[in-house]
Design a protein around this motif. Structure first.
Motif, mmCIF file in Angstrom:
data_model
loop_
_atom_site.group_PDB
_atom_site.id
_atom_site.type_symbol
_atom_site.label_atom_id
_atom_site.label_comp_id
_atom_site.label_asym_id
_atom_site.label_seq_id
_atom_site.Cartn_x
_atom_site.Cartn_y
_atom_site.Cartn_z
ATOM 1 N N LYS A 68 0.836 -1.200 0.000
ATOM 2 C CA LYS A 68 0.000 0.000 0.000
ATOM 3 C C LYS A 68 0.869 1.248 0.000
ATOM 4 C CE LYS A 68 -1.089 -1.036 4.867
ATOM 5 N NZ LYS A 68 -2.134 -1.498 5.792
ATOM 6 N N ASP A 86 -1.439 -2.483 13.110
ATOM 7 C CA ASP A 86 -2.285 -1.294 13.012
ATOM 8 C C ASP A 86 -3.672 -1.531 13.623
ATOM 9 O OD1 ASP A 86 -3.375 -2.823 11.004
ATOM 10 O OD2 ASP A 86 -2.967 -1.395 9.386
ATOM 11 N N THR A 101 -16.328 0.517 5.220
ATOM 12 C CA THR A 101 -15.127 -0.150 5.714
ATOM 13 C C THR A 101 -13.878 0.405 5.029
ATOM 14 O OG1 THR A 101 -16.363 -2.151 6.113
ATOM 15 C CG2 THR A 101 -13.981 -2.391 5.905
ATOM 16 N N VAL A 150 -10.027 2.346 6.460
ATOM 17 C CA VAL A 150 -9.636 3.473 7.289
ATOM 18 C C VAL A 150 -9.777 4.808 6.575
ATOM 19 C CG1 VAL A 150 -7.660 4.500 8.430
ATOM 20 C CG2 VAL A 150 -8.156 2.108 8.728
ATOM 21 N N ASN A 174 -13.074 -3.972 14.315
ATOM 22 C CA ASN A 174 -11.934 -4.885 14.347
ATOM 23 C C ASN A 174 -10.698 -4.301 15.040
ATOM 24 O OD1 ASN A 174 -10.685 -3.181 12.464
ATOM 25 N ND2 ASN A 174 -11.296 -4.430 10.707
ATOM 26 N N HIS A 198 -9.185 -1.191 14.374
ATOM 27 C CA HIS A 198 -8.377 -0.299 13.548
ATOM 28 C C HIS A 198 -8.889 1.123 13.715
ATOM 29 C CE1 HIS A 198 -6.146 -0.249 9.437
ATOM 30 N NE2 HIS A 198 -5.644 0.588 10.310
ATOM 31 N N ARG A 231 -21.179 -7.649 2.439
ATOM 32 C CA ARG A 231 -20.336 -6.816 1.577
ATOM 33 C C ARG A 231 -19.168 -7.644 1.045
ATOM 34 N NH1 ARG A 231 -15.840 -5.703 4.592
ATOM 35 N NH2 ARG A 231 -15.077 -4.234 3.051
ATOM 36 N N SER A 276 -15.414 -8.430 0.516
ATOM 37 C CA SER A 276 -14.168 -8.043 1.194
ATOM 38 C C SER A 276 -13.258 -7.309 0.225
ATOM 39 C CB SER A 276 -13.461 -9.286 1.728
ATOM 40 O OG SER A 276 -12.108 -8.983 1.993
ATOM 41 N N THR A 316 -9.972 -7.291 0.974
ATOM 42 C CA THR A 316 -8.640 -7.850 1.241
ATOM 43 C C THR A 316 -8.573 -9.354 1.061
ATOM 44 O OG1 THR A 316 -9.109 -8.181 3.580
ATOM 45 C CG2 THR A 316 -8.163 -6.060 2.980
ATOM 46 N N ARG A 365 -18.360 -11.016 2.939
ATOM 47 C CA ARG A 365 -18.520 -11.075 4.390
ATOM 48 C C ARG A 365 -19.989 -10.916 4.763
ATOM 49 N NH1 ARG A 365 -13.322 -11.309 5.920
ATOM 50 N NH2 ARG A 365 -11.833 -9.810 5.082
HETATM 51 C C1 G16 Z 1 -7.759 -3.913 6.295
HETATM 52 C C2 G16 Z 1 -8.267 -2.502 6.302
HETATM 53 C C3 G16 Z 1 -9.369 -2.358 7.317
HETATM 54 C C4 G16 Z 1 -10.455 -3.380 7.049
HETATM 55 C C5 G16 Z 1 -9.856 -4.787 6.960
HETATM 56 C C6 G16 Z 1 -10.859 -5.802 6.447
HETATM 57 O O1 G16 Z 1 -7.218 -4.192 7.533
HETATM 58 O O2 G16 Z 1 -7.207 -1.628 6.605
HETATM 59 O O3 G16 Z 1 -9.885 -1.060 7.222
HETATM 60 O O4 G16 Z 1 -11.409 -3.373 8.047
HETATM 61 O O5 G16 Z 1 -8.798 -4.812 6.037
HETATM 62 O O6 G16 Z 1 -11.290 -5.364 5.178
HETATM 63 P P1 G16 Z 1 -12.212 -6.229 4.266
HETATM 64 O O7 G16 Z 1 -13.408 -6.617 5.091
HETATM 65 O O8 G16 Z 1 -12.557 -5.329 3.127
HETATM 66 O O9 G16 Z 1 -11.445 -7.450 3.863
HETATM 67 P P2 G16 Z 1 -5.779 -4.832 7.670
HETATM 68 O O10 G16 Z 1 -5.524 -4.781 9.125
HETATM 69 O O11 G16 Z 1 -5.857 -6.211 7.099
HETATM 70 O O12 G16 Z 1 -4.908 -3.912 6.848
#
Ligand code: G16
Length: 545
Positions: free
Chosen positions: A77, A283, A354, A356, A375, A377, A501, A503, A505, A510
């Motif tokens: 990132k 974080d 969702t 940051v 979670n 953050h 929603r 995800s 990441t 989810r």
């Molecule tokens: C990242 C984002 C967070 C988010 C999390 C899960 O966290 O920085 O804001 O809540 O992913 O995101 P999603 O539900 O879209 O997968 P991290 O700690 O993995 O960087």
């Protein structure tokens, strides 16, 4: 010359070829994927970071991490000059460049240069760091190759937490106004504020300065050890899951503890003992304890933001300053926390998507904006005006001493809080400060309000973009019929609430649900999962209760 640089960038791609048939996307937290396919993305992000630096005429940063994801994953990132997340309009440029064929890199770069109107002859400078993943060093090399092709200068800080890198780039670009731009400077700034805030601590009946930290077998454990020597005897910290044996994030860490709603492996816990879990890049932070009946109690991001907002609110009133405080949450926030903030604490609450960056933007609307994802953050933002007023009050000899002292405590809280981004280490020290001041054990903190039972599930589907949402992710607009189905299911349960929603990441959809009892929350989450599976193209077997 521009044409030479572009030609070099294309030539350089030969060592970092892009695999066929994969589409990359800059998601909630940058690019995330299996580390084995990320080499070309890192090379391209090296090119992009140099452009971003030229465009901003400042140093930017690149963090190599997949945070809470399993160890074989990795990610990257970009961080903007003041330690913010990469500006959203650039996410598209990042996605474009990551998906450009090797031979098309020159034209992809040219498109960005034209769109943003970048003077390519300007210098560029980039800070680089990574988490503890074994794939980190080769991926760093790919990134540096991209930077070198662009003729950029850079500093490779090696292993850091994500928030430390955010802190460093802000310190550097603010010419030290935010702090000393070194890792040691980071520990010193936090520790000095923490120790000053503890000075008038007085005798404690309930608060014990003893804590166990689950380091998720990652960078948070290493860095907490470094911090410890700066804290002297003020806090007795035992670091577990420090990476000496277990795997990163495996059965431990903030995400595991939050999602599984149970303690991590690798900890021996006495009843009432305050415990803390960091995630893979430190974080995020959540607290927990087990009561004398052996029941697990989680103190998540919602509990942390309520604690912080309450305390800062008191300091602001005691200082006599006119500053508004607000809290920003996401749809994942426990319904009880939102009600407690609005109805009992009378604090305005807004809901963001969702990620940051979305919360951060909304928090800027307040003089003091507290934002946390459930979670763990999150952080607190003080507007420039608020900061000035607070500092002035802390030095105003004409003020009553109680007002001045409250303002002084606020200045120390500002130093203790990493305002650039959510920071597990900083947030942990903030919570310890407040608990100590209030003389609270974890149980006292937990009693502020009682969480509604909830459940978070993930469902594999063919294409997670089939699910689309609106209203800060609280309402699904696609696939057709899904939201209607959710509404019907939710109506069956007391205090029922659910949303879905995709995800940003992980390759999943989810599902969140809460209701009056754990059994009902579990059942609602399950029933909604079945709808997602059936309407959004579920993969594998249908979810079982
Ligand atoms: C990242 C984002 C967070 C988010 C999390 C899960 O966290 O920085 O804001 O809540 O992913 O995101 P999603 O539900 O879209 O997968 P991290 O700690 O993995 O960087």
């Amino acid at each position: 010359k521009m044409s030479d640089i572009l030609a070099e960038a294309v030539k350089g791609a030969a060592a970092h070829p892009r695999p066929e048939g994969i589409q990359f996307a800059y998601g909630t937290a940058g690019f995330r994927d299996k580390s084995t396919i990320l080499d070309p993305v890192l090379y391209r992000m090296g090119l992009l970071a140099a452009l971003r630096s030229k465009a901003k005429k400042a140093t930017v940063a690149v963090m190599i991490t997949a945070s809470h994801n399993p160890e074989p994953d990795n990610g990257v990132k970009l961080v903007d000059p003041m330690g913010e997340m990469l500006e959203e309009s650039w996410e598209e440029h990042a996605t474009d460049l990551a998906n450009a064929k090797d031979e098309d890199i020159g034209s992809a770069l040219q498109r960005i240069i034209d769109a943003v109107d970048i003077d390519i002859s300007l210098p560029s400078d980039v800070f680089v760091a990574r988490d503890t993943r074994p794939s980190g060093p080769p991926l760093t090399q790919a990134l540096l190759d991209g930077l070198k092709v662009m003729g950029s200068t850079f500093t490779d800080f090696g292993i850091l937490t994500t928030p430390q890198l955010h802190y460093l780039v802000r310190c550097h670009n603010s010419k030290g106004a935010y702090g000393e731009p070194t890792e040691e400077g980071y520990y010193k700034k936090l520790a000095q504020a923490f120790l000053k805030l503890r000075k008038d601590a007085g005798a404690k009946k309930k608060y014990e300065p003893v804590v166990i930290i689950d380091g998720a077998n990652g960078v948070g454990a290493l860095k907490t050890r470094k911090l410890q020597s700066h804290l002297h005897e003020s806090l007795r910290i035992t670091v577990c899951n420090d990476g000496s044996s277990g795997k990163l994030n495996e059965k431990c860490g903030a995400d595991f503890v939050k999602v599984q709603q149970k303690p991590p492996a690798g900890l021996e816990i006495q009843p009432g003992q305050r415990c803390v879990s960091f995630d893979g890049d430190a974080d995020r932070v959540v607290f927990f304890y087990v009561n004398k009946d052996g029941v697990f109690n989680l103190l998540d991001g919602d509990k942390i933001s309520t604690l912080i907002a309450g305390y800062l609110g008191e300091l602001v009133s005691a200082s006599g300053l006119q500053l508004n405080i607000g809290v920003v949450q996401t749809a994942y926030a426990n319904g009880s926390s939102t009600r407690y903030l609005e109805d009992v604490m009378k604090v305005p609450v807004s809901c963001a998507k969702t990620g940051v960056k979305h919360l951060h933007h909304k928090a800027l609307e307040f003089d003091v904006g507290v934002y946390f994802e459930a979670n763990g953050h999150g952080t607190v933002l003080f507007s420039d005006q608020a900061e000035q007023k607070i500092k002035a009050a802390s030095q105003d000899d004409s003020l009553e001493s109680s007002k001045r002292e409250a303002a002084t405590r606020l200045t120390l809280m500002m130093d203790l809080i990493n305002q650039t981004v959510g920071d597990a280490i900083s947030d942990f020290l903030v919570v310890e400060t407040i608990l100590s001041t209030r003389d609270w054990a974890a149980e006292d903190w937990n009693m502020q309000y009682r969480d509604l039972p909830s459940r978070l599930l993930k469902i594999k589907v063919k294409d997670r973009t089939a699910v689309q949402t609106t209203d800060a992710e609280r309402c699904a607009t696609a696939p057709a019929g899904l939201q209607e189905a959710i509404n019907k299911l939710v109506a069956k349960y007391q205090q029922g609430r659910s949303f879905v929603r995709p995800s940003g990441t992980e390759d999943v959809v989810r599902v969140f649900a809460e209701a009056d009892t754990q059994a009902n929350a579990d059942m609602l989450a399950h029933e909604v999962s079945v709808q997602v599976y059936q309407l959004a193209g579920g993969v594998g077997d249908q979810p079982q209760p």
